[in-house]
Each structure stands twice: as structure tokens, then as C-alpha cells.
Design a protein around this motif. Structure first.
Motif, PDB file in Angstrom:
ATOM      1  N   ALA A  12       0.840  -1.208   0.000  1.00  0.00           N
ATOM      2  CA  ALA A  12       0.000   0.000   0.000  1.00  0.00           C
ATOM      3  C   ALA A  12       0.873   1.255   0.000  1.00  0.00           C
ATOM      4  O   ALA A  12       0.600   2.220  -0.733  1.00  0.00           O
ATOM      5  CB  ALA A  12      -0.923  -0.017   1.218  1.00  0.00           C
ATOM      6  N   VAL A  32       9.021   5.735   5.336  1.00  0.00           N
ATOM      7  CA  VAL A  32       9.568   5.128   6.554  1.00  0.00           C
ATOM      8  C   VAL A  32       9.270   3.640   6.515  1.00  0.00           C
ATOM      9  O   VAL A  32       8.113   3.249   6.352  1.00  0.00           O
ATOM     10  CB  VAL A  32       8.905   5.731   7.817  1.00  0.00           C
ATOM     11  CG1 VAL A  32       9.520   5.132   9.081  1.00  0.00           C
ATOM     12  CG2 VAL A  32       9.026   7.246   7.821  1.00  0.00           C
ATOM     13  N   ALA A  34      10.002  -0.082   8.507  1.00  0.00           N
ATOM     14  CA  ALA A  34      10.585  -0.818   9.625  1.00  0.00           C
ATOM     15  C   ALA A  34      11.500  -1.929   9.116  1.00  0.00           C
ATOM     16  O   ALA A  34      12.522  -2.236   9.727  1.00  0.00           O
ATOM     17  CB  ALA A  34       9.475  -1.391  10.493  1.00  0.00           C
ATOM     18  N   HIS A  78      13.815   1.840   9.956  1.00  0.00           N
ATOM     19  CA  HIS A  78      13.350   2.680  11.068  1.00  0.00           C
ATOM     20  C   HIS A  78      11.852   2.543  11.252  1.00  0.00           C
ATOM     21  O   HIS A  78      11.094   2.491  10.293  1.00  0.00           O
ATOM     22  CB  HIS A  78      13.686   4.155  10.833  1.00  0.00           C
ATOM     23  CG  HIS A  78      15.111   4.444  11.117  1.00  0.00           C
ATOM     24  ND1 HIS A  78      15.626   4.454  12.397  1.00  0.00           N
ATOM     25  CD2 HIS A  78      16.152   4.673  10.290  1.00  0.00           C
ATOM     26  CE1 HIS A  78      16.917   4.696  12.337  1.00  0.00           C
ATOM     27  NE2 HIS A  78      17.264   4.830  11.074  1.00  0.00           N
ATOM     28  N   ALA A  80       8.282   4.006  12.924  1.00  0.00           N
ATOM     29  CA  ALA A  80       7.582   5.151  13.503  1.00  0.00           C
ATOM     30  C   ALA A  80       7.086   4.713  14.874  1.00  0.00           C
ATOM     31  O   ALA A  80       6.534   3.618  15.015  1.00  0.00           O
ATOM     32  CB  ALA A  80       6.407   5.553  12.625  1.00  0.00           C
ATOM     33  N   GLY A 108       0.189  -1.744   7.699  1.00  0.00           N
ATOM     34  CA  GLY A 108      -0.197  -3.144   7.521  1.00  0.00           C
ATOM     35  C   GLY A 108      -0.598  -3.841   8.802  1.00  0.00           C
ATOM     36  O   GLY A 108      -1.220  -3.264   9.695  1.00  0.00           O
ATOM     37  N   GLY A 109      -0.202  -5.109   8.878  1.00  0.00           N
ATOM     38  CA  GLY A 109      -0.590  -5.898  10.044  1.00  0.00           C
ATOM     39  C   GLY A 109       0.555  -6.767  10.503  1.00  0.00           C
ATOM     40  O   GLY A 109       1.530  -6.980   9.785  1.00  0.00           O
ATOM     41  N   LEU A 126       3.932 -16.395  10.172  1.00  0.00           N
ATOM     42  CA  LEU A 126       4.364 -16.072   8.809  1.00  0.00           C
ATOM     43  C   LEU A 126       3.741 -14.760   8.358  1.00  0.00           C
ATOM     44  O   LEU A 126       2.552 -14.689   8.046  1.00  0.00           O
ATOM     45  CB  LEU A 126       3.957 -17.213   7.846  1.00  0.00           C
ATOM     46  CG  LEU A 126       4.246 -16.977   6.359  1.00  0.00           C
ATOM     47  CD1 LEU A 126       5.665 -16.519   6.116  1.00  0.00           C
ATOM     48  CD2 LEU A 126       3.965 -18.241   5.559  1.00  0.00           C
ATOM     49  N   ILE A 153      -3.739 -18.368   4.888  1.00  0.00           N
ATOM     50  CA  ILE A 153      -2.286 -18.522   5.012  1.00  0.00           C
ATOM     51  C   ILE A 153      -1.944 -19.893   5.592  1.00  0.00           C
ATOM     52  O   ILE A 153      -1.077 -20.604   5.082  1.00  0.00           O
ATOM     53  CB  ILE A 153      -1.690 -17.348   5.809  1.00  0.00           C
ATOM     54  CG1 ILE A 153      -1.800 -16.102   4.927  1.00  0.00           C
ATOM     55  CG2 ILE A 153      -0.236 -17.616   6.211  1.00  0.00           C
ATOM     56  CD1 ILE A 153      -1.328 -14.834   5.523  1.00  0.00           C
ATOM     57  N   GLU A 156      -2.396 -22.450   2.907  1.00  0.00           N
ATOM     58  CA  GLU A 156      -1.328 -22.441   1.895  1.00  0.00           C
ATOM     59  C   GLU A 156      -0.041 -23.063   2.443  1.00  0.00           C
ATOM     60  O   GLU A 156       0.650 -23.790   1.728  1.00  0.00           O
ATOM     61  CB  GLU A 156      -1.063 -21.003   1.423  1.00  0.00           C
ATOM     62  CG  GLU A 156      -2.215 -20.474   0.577  1.00  0.00           C
ATOM     63  CD  GLU A 156      -1.973 -19.077   0.045  1.00  0.00           C
ATOM     64  OE1 GLU A 156      -0.991 -18.432   0.472  1.00  0.00           O
ATOM     65  OE2 GLU A 156      -2.771 -18.630  -0.796  1.00  0.00           O
ATOM     66  N   GLU A 241      -1.292  -2.901  12.567  1.00  0.00           N
ATOM     67  CA  GLU A 241      -0.127  -2.264  13.227  1.00  0.00           C
ATOM     68  C   GLU A 241      -0.463  -0.822  13.594  1.00  0.00           C
ATOM     69  O   GLU A 241      -0.066   0.127  12.904  1.00  0.00           O
ATOM     70  CB  GLU A 241       1.078  -2.284  12.277  1.00  0.00           C
ATOM     71  CG  GLU A 241       1.815  -3.604  12.253  1.00  0.00           C
ATOM     72  CD  GLU A 241       2.799  -3.752  13.414  1.00  0.00           C
ATOM     73  OE1 GLU A 241       2.727  -2.956  14.385  1.00  0.00           O
ATOM     74  OE2 GLU A 241       3.639  -4.673  13.343  1.00  0.00           O
ATOM     75  N   TRP A 244       1.724   2.220  17.398  1.00  0.00           N
ATOM     76  CA  TRP A 244       2.460   3.495  17.409  1.00  0.00           C
ATOM     77  C   TRP A 244       1.522   4.701  17.363  1.00  0.00           C
ATOM     78  O   TRP A 244       1.951   5.823  17.607  1.00  0.00           O
ATOM     79  CB  TRP A 244       3.454   3.533  16.258  1.00  0.00           C
ATOM     80  CG  TRP A 244       2.856   3.559  14.874  1.00  0.00           C
ATOM     81  CD1 TRP A 244       2.293   2.511  14.212  1.00  0.00           C
ATOM     82  CD2 TRP A 244       2.767   4.680  13.994  1.00  0.00           C
ATOM     83  NE1 TRP A 244       1.864   2.910  12.965  1.00  0.00           N
ATOM     84  CE2 TRP A 244       2.151   4.235  12.803  1.00  0.00           C
ATOM     85  CE3 TRP A 244       3.165   6.017  14.081  1.00  0.00           C
ATOM     86  CZ2 TRP A 244       1.903   5.068  11.718  1.00  0.00           C
ATOM     87  CZ3 TRP A 244       2.922   6.863  12.997  1.00  0.00           C
ATOM     88  CH2 TRP A 244       2.298   6.382  11.828  1.00  0.00           C
ATOM     89  N   ALA A 272      -4.199   3.334   4.316  1.00  0.00           N
ATOM     90  CA  ALA A 272      -4.486   2.389   3.229  1.00  0.00           C
ATOM     91  C   ALA A 272      -3.957   1.002   3.565  1.00  0.00           C
ATOM     92  O   ALA A 272      -3.014   0.846   4.332  1.00  0.00           O
ATOM     93  CB  ALA A 272      -3.829   2.883   1.935  1.00  0.00           C
ATOM     94  N   ASP A 274      -3.888  -3.077   4.759  1.00  0.00           N
ATOM     95  CA  ASP A 274      -4.345  -3.925   5.865  1.00  0.00           C
ATOM     96  C   ASP A 274      -4.622  -3.146   7.153  1.00  0.00           C
ATOM     97  O   ASP A 274      -5.340  -3.614   8.025  1.00  0.00           O
ATOM     98  CB  ASP A 274      -3.276  -4.990   6.181  1.00  0.00           C
ATOM     99  CG  ASP A 274      -3.269  -6.135   5.169  1.00  0.00           C
ATOM    100  OD1 ASP A 274      -3.853  -5.976   4.079  1.00  0.00           O
ATOM    101  OD2 ASP A 274      -2.665  -7.181   5.474  1.00  0.00           O
TER     102      ASP A 274
END
Ligand SMILES: Cc1cc2nc3c(=O)[nH]c(=O)nc-3n(C[C@H](O)[C@H](O)[C@H](O)COP(=O)(O)OP(=O)(O)OC[C@H]3O[C@@H](n4cnc5c(N)ncnc54)[C@H](O)[C@@H]3O)c2cc1C
Length: 400
Positions: A12, A32, A34, A78, A80, A108-109, A126, A153, A156, A241, A244, A272, A274
Motif C-alpha cells: 500500500a 519510513v 521498519a 526505522h 515510527a 499493515g498488520g 508467517l 495462510i 497455503e 499495526e 504506534w 491504506a 491492511d
């Protein structure tokens, strides 16, 4: 708008920065991330990567040498750690404060873990490339595998492990897997697919704990039974996530709460992928969608919202995802409930090549295809047009 900060450099976030530059944004653009890897694609992680059929450098979302043209001010590796809404600043883990006029949140997640498993070797989740590489290397020893959770997941991973010839048990708390995503009939078809490929599927039981002091030896189940396992992959879902952002004043509710244009409750902030919970005007409900296509489309829509402001068009997608298991490509479009009417209109479940349509109150609300990608296209269009079930059945009769 002169300064845009994008937090999260995966699907995203990357599609967001690409859209900003493509649309002519020539101000400063800070990304940014991670993770220290270049942005990569996650779907192959549970498929080709853990099977050893693809390597990390084949998963890049953008060629290595195509970043210069984006003119990014990149903070790689890095995280946030806070958002100062009043001052319009993102705080990084090294204390740096990034001022912004526009902020795109695309963090995201993270995979949910089972409590008490942190210190136990052999128990994996995963979500990232590093997770997948750790699982791949554990698979080399030919372990007995237990997968916790028969979501996409988990399914799979189970399929990939069977393709590698390993013993696999899947534990699923629901009586039928995937009921929430594709309904009970098709969830049962997925269960049968695994059973036919030699997976031991244990539904309607949950995990009580693990045996093994340093390394996992077995999974203990709520019915008192035990599964011997050398490798456990936990696939019990994702949490957005948003840690933060807590306390920042940004509205959070299992994701960053956004309106129909991806805008959060603070000036210049959009989200935007997940991590975003948005009001989808097509369905009249708020949703958070964890699918690849959605992250692409919403990354682009959120970037457009930063540039166009309130004039931005509403973002009203029909959710779509795919999953590859064994030799079956599963694709689904729409949003269904367990009691929706379902009709197989092309092929049959037995031959594992079919299209099934879902209906509620006379409307087409979903379409599922197994190994029929071409036929799904027309039904996706009909879902966008909010077609009646009757019209979809007529279309099926014409194209059969
Ligand atoms: C193994 C796997 C297989 C999948 N298979 C399919 C599939 O077959 N079909 C399908 O439709 N979808 C699939 N998906 C889902 C799809 O990959 C996701 O929907 C998509 O990756 C979401 O993109 P995103 O950019 O919103 O979030 P993510 O991909 O989660 O990226 C978020 C990024 O933000 C970073 N980040 C997080 N917090 C911070 C912070 N505080 N500061 C800085 N950076 C941060 C993260 O490290 C990460 O790099 C799969 C996902 C996984 C994990």
C-alpha cells in the motif's frame, strides 16, 4: 502540499508513493520502513518461497534500480513510534521528528502469535520475508508439521508442506474452515481438498498448549489429544499495526478509522491497506480488508485523497482475493455471510473447477472460482454494478 510522509513501505505504501509521483507531486516524499529489505511481495511467501521455488530477490515489488526516479527520502530500517497530531509530526525510533503536510499510514498488520510461544523454538508465524526464510530453513530437516488455523495462510502453508512431502496436521477451532470468508459449503470443499492431499485436518478443537521445554515437541489440544510436531506454524490472523498511533488522538478501532475517501479524523492524514478500516459506500459498512489487490487500490486512492482533498472520489471496492493451494487457484470477489444462498453455475465442486455465485435478498453478493479465472472476470464486473442474482444466473446460462 509540500511534504508528504508515508509510513510503511510495502504494497500500500509503495503504490501510494508511486501514485503521488505519477500524479506530479514534486514536493519532499519521505518513506519510513521498519523492514530493511526492499519492498517485496508477500503472497509468494506461503507458496513458492517456502517451497524453495523462488528466491527473495525474485519477490521485489519494484526493480532495485527503479527507485531513483521516485526521489524518496527513505528511512529504511526505522520504525515510527508516535504521531504528534497537533504538530503534524511523525516520531521515529531514533528520535527524529518528520514534519508533514500529508501523512499516509500504511503499516499493515502483524501476525497474531499464541501466548507463551515466544521462547519456544520451532513455533513460527508467517508475515515477513524473514519469517518465511526461517520456516523454509526449518522445513529442510523434514519435520512433522502442525499448522494452527485453517485460514488462507495456514491452508497455503499446509499445501506447500504437503507438496514437499511432509506430514501435516492442521488444527482449526471452527467446525468448518473459512466459513466467514466463503461460507460453509465452500469451506467444506476446501477441507476436502486438504484431506484428499493427505492433510490431517482437526476441526472444532483449539490449542491448549505445547509440550517441549526449549523446542516444541507436540501441540496439546482442547479435546485432550496431542499432535507430535517438530515445526508449528501459527496462522490465526493479523492485528493491524496501530500500536504506534495509540494516544495520538487518531481514531482507532481494529485499524485506523477512515471515511469513504481513506481520510482519517485528522487533517492531512490518510490510511491504506491492511491497517485501514474504512467506510465502504458500496456496502454501507465499515471494513478492514487484508488482501493484496485491496492494498494496491487503496494505496492509490489514499494518495489521490492527499492530492485532491475533499474533492477525491469515494473509494468503493468490491473485495477480491486469490489463494493458491496444490493445483487449485481459488479466487473470490464480494462479501458474503454464512447464510447466503449459493449456486454452482459452471463446472462442479467434484472436478475442482467451478464458479459458484452467492445471493442475498435477490442480489449477487459474491463469486467464487476454482481454476476458472477467466469466467470470474464477468461476475466481478457484475458485482461492481450491483447486479441482481437473476441477471447473474442469466449471464451464467448464456456463457455455459
Ligand atoms: C504469507 C502471506 C501470503 C499472502 N497471500 C495472499 C494471497 O495469495 N492473495 C491475497 O489477496 N493476499 C495475500 N496476502 C495478503 C497481502 O499480502 C496483504 O494484504 C498486503 O501485503 C497488505 O499490504 P500493506 O502494505 O497494507 O501491509 P504490509 O504488507 O503488512 O506492509 C506494512 C509494512 O509496514 C511496516 N511497518 C509496520 N509498522 C511500522 C512502523 N511503526 N513504522 C514503519 N514501518 C512499519 C511493516 O514492517 C511492513 O513492511 C498474503 C499475506 C501474507 C503475509
Amino acid at each position: 502540499m509540500k511534504r508528504i510522509v508515508v509510513v510503511g513501505a510495502s504494497l500500500a505504501g509503495l503504490r501510494g508513493v508511486e501514485t503521488l509521483r505519477r500524479r506530479g507531486f514534486d514536493g519532499s516524499l519521505t518513506l519510513v520502513s521498519a523492514e530493511s529489505h526492499l519492498p517485496y511481495d508477500r503472497p509468494p511467501l506461503s507458496k513458492e518461497l517456502i517451497r524453495g521455488e523462488r528466491e527473495p530477490d525474485q519477490l521485489l515489488l519494484r526493480p532495485k534500480d527503479a527507485y531513483d526516479e521516485l526521489e524518496l527520502d527513505w528511512r529504511r530500517g526505522h520504525r515510527a513510534v508516535a504521531l504528534e497530531l497537533a504538530e503534524r509530526r511523525v516520531v521515529l525510533d531514533d528520535g527524529e521528528r518528520l514534519a508533514y503536510d500529508g501523512l499516509l499510514i500504511a503499516t499493515g498488520g502483524a501476525a497474531r502469535a499464541l501466548p507463551g510461544t515466544d521462547a519456544l523454538r520451532g513455533v513460527h508465524v508467517l508475515r515477513t520475508l524473514d519469517d518465511a526464510l526461517a520456516i523454509r530453513s526449518a522445513l529442510e530437516a523434514g519435520p512433522r508439521v502442525a499448522v494452527i488455523g485453517a485460514g488462507f495462510i495456514g491452508s497455503e502453508v499446509a499445501a506447500s508442506c504437503r507438496q514437499l512431502g511432509l506430514d501435516v496436521t492442521v488444527v482449526e477451532a471452527l467446525d468448518v474452515p473459512l466459513v466467514g470468508s466463503i461460507g460453509p459449503t465452500m469451506g467444506a470443499a476446501c477441507a476436502a481438498l486438504h484431506a484428499d492431499h493427505g492433510v490431517a485436518l482437526r476441526c472444532g478443537v483449539s490449542v491448549d498448549g505445547f509440550d517441549g521445554s526449549e523446542r516444541v515437541e507436540a501441540v496439546r489440544l482442547s479435546d485432550g489429544s496431542r499432535i507430535d510436531a517438530d515445526l508449528v506454524v501459527v496462522g490465526i490472523g493479523v492485528r493491524p499495526e496501530t500500536g504506534w498511533l495509540e494516544g495520538s488522538g487518531l481514531a482507532l478501532d481494529d485499524g485506523v478509522v477512515c471515511d469513504a475517501t481513506c481520510a482519517a479524523n485528522a487533517p492531512g492524514v490518510v490510511a491504506a491497506g491492511d491497517v485501514a478500516r474504512f467506510a465502504n459506500p458500496r456496502f454501507g459498512e465499515s471494513m478492514r480488508i487484508e488482501h493484496w489487490t485491496h492494498a494496491v487500490e487503496q494505496g492509490m486512492a489514499a494518495a489521490a485523497r492527499l492530492l485532491d482533498g475533499e474533492a477525491a472520489a469515494p473509494f468503493a471496492p468490491v473485495p477480491f482475493f486469490w489463494s493458491d493451494q496444490y493445483d487449485v487457484k481459488i479466487q473470490f470477489a464480494g462479501r458474503v455471510r454464512p447464510d447466503d444462498e449459493i449456486r454452482v453455475v459452471h463446472g462442479s465442486i467434484e472436478e475442482r473447477r467451478f464458479v459458484a455465485l452467492y445471493a442475498r435478498a435477490g442480489r449477487l453478493v459474491g463469486a467464487l472460482a476454482w481454476n476458472r479465472p477467466r469466467q470470474l472476470i464477468g461476475y466481478r464486473r457484475m458485482l461492481r454494478e450491483q447486479a441482481s442474482f437473476e441477471a447473474a444466473l442469466a449471464q451464467a446460462a448464456r456463457s455455459s
